[in-house]
Design a protein around this motif. Sequence first.
Motif, short mmCIF file in Angstrom:
data_model
loop_
_atom_site.label_atom_id
_atom_site.label_comp_id
_atom_site.label_asym_id
_atom_site.label_seq_id
_atom_site.Cartn_x
_atom_site.Cartn_y
_atom_site.Cartn_z
N ALA A 54 0.84 -1.20 0.00
CA ALA A 54 0.00 0.00 0.00
C ALA A 54 0.87 1.25 0.00
CB ALA A 54 -0.93 0.00 1.21
N LEU A 55 1.95 1.22 0.78
CA LEU A 55 2.85 2.38 0.84
C LEU A 55 3.61 2.56 -0.47
CD1 LEU A 55 4.25 1.92 4.45
CD2 LEU A 55 2.45 3.47 3.69
N ARG A 56 3.96 1.45 -1.12
CA ARG A 56 4.61 1.55 -2.44
C ARG A 56 3.64 2.14 -3.45
NH1 ARG A 56 6.99 -3.25 -0.88
NH2 ARG A 56 5.42 -4.51 -1.91
N ALA A 57 2.40 1.70 -3.41
CA ALA A 57 1.39 2.21 -4.34
C ALA A 57 1.17 3.71 -4.15
CB ALA A 57 0.07 1.45 -4.16
N GLU A 58 1.32 4.18 -2.93
CA GLU A 58 1.17 5.61 -2.64
C GLU A 58 2.43 6.40 -2.99
OE1 GLU A 58 0.05 6.01 1.48
OE2 GLU A 58 -1.51 4.48 1.26
N GLY A 59 3.50 5.69 -3.33
CA GLY A 59 4.75 6.36 -3.66
C GLY A 59 5.55 6.81 -2.46
N LEU A 60 5.20 6.33 -1.26
CA LEU A 60 5.91 6.73 -0.05
C LEU A 60 7.21 5.96 0.14
CD1 LEU A 60 2.94 7.10 2.45
CD2 LEU A 60 4.22 8.91 1.29
N ILE A 61 7.24 4.72 -0.35
CA ILE A 61 8.44 3.91 -0.25
C ILE A 61 8.75 3.28 -1.59
CG2 ILE A 61 8.10 3.40 2.20
CD1 ILE A 61 7.21 0.56 1.37
N VAL A 62 9.99 2.88 -1.74
CA VAL A 62 10.41 2.14 -2.94
C VAL A 62 11.08 0.87 -2.46
CG1 VAL A 62 10.66 4.13 -4.45
CG2 VAL A 62 12.58 3.43 -3.06
N SER A 63 10.89 -0.19 -3.23
CA SER A 63 11.48 -1.47 -2.91
C SER A 63 12.76 -1.64 -3.71
CB SER A 63 10.50 -2.60 -3.25
OG SER A 63 11.11 -3.84 -3.04
N ALA A 64 13.78 -2.16 -3.04
CA ALA A 64 15.04 -2.45 -3.72
C ALA A 64 15.30 -3.95 -3.64
CB ALA A 64 16.17 -1.66 -3.09
N GLY A 65 14.27 -4.73 -3.89
CA GLY A 65 14.40 -6.18 -3.89
C GLY A 65 14.88 -6.70 -2.54
N LEU A 67 17.38 -5.91 -0.89
CA LEU A 67 18.01 -4.89 -0.05
C LEU A 67 17.02 -4.26 0.93
CD1 LEU A 67 20.25 -3.07 -2.68
CD2 LEU A 67 20.94 -4.77 -0.98
N GLY A 68 15.73 -4.36 0.63
CA GLY A 68 14.72 -3.83 1.54
C GLY A 68 13.91 -2.71 0.93
N ASN A 69 13.21 -2.02 1.79
CA ASN A 69 12.34 -0.90 1.40
C ASN A 69 12.92 0.39 1.95
OD1 ASN A 69 9.89 -2.25 0.13
ND2 ASN A 69 10.11 -3.38 2.04
N PHE A 70 12.82 1.44 1.13
CA PHE A 70 13.41 2.72 1.48
C PHE A 70 12.39 3.83 1.30
CE2 PHE A 70 16.71 -0.15 0.26
CZ PHE A 70 17.75 0.12 1.12
N VAL A 71 12.56 4.90 2.10
CA VAL A 71 11.69 6.06 1.98
C VAL A 71 11.92 6.69 0.62
CG1 VAL A 71 11.12 8.33 2.93
CG2 VAL A 71 11.73 6.45 4.47
#
Length: 111
Positions: A54-65, A67-71
Amino acid sequence: MTVTGGPKPKAVQVADALRDDIKKMKPGEKLPSQRDLMDRFGFASQTIQNGLAALRAEGLIVSAGNLGNFVSDGSAPGGDVRDDIKEIRSQLQALTERLEALESRSAPGGA
């Protein structure tokens, strides 16, 4: 008829709490690992993944596979097909795990 005022779904609770955390973080900062989030909230892996999605869809976070999720830095999504494929693979893996768990429960002798 819509029901209002009931308890929030667990994935929404995760997303809401992380939204508050993200407000205090800087772009590029790493979010806690999925395991850490599972420990923090006491929810299943899929629930955490749904909150993060949901946060990725909102553009608040990005996934780096792996490596994890980043702001996110707030820029518009790049539309990189490779990221979309990674996300689809991640969702397929999670669904496969859920299906296996359900099948093991319905098998003779299952719980």
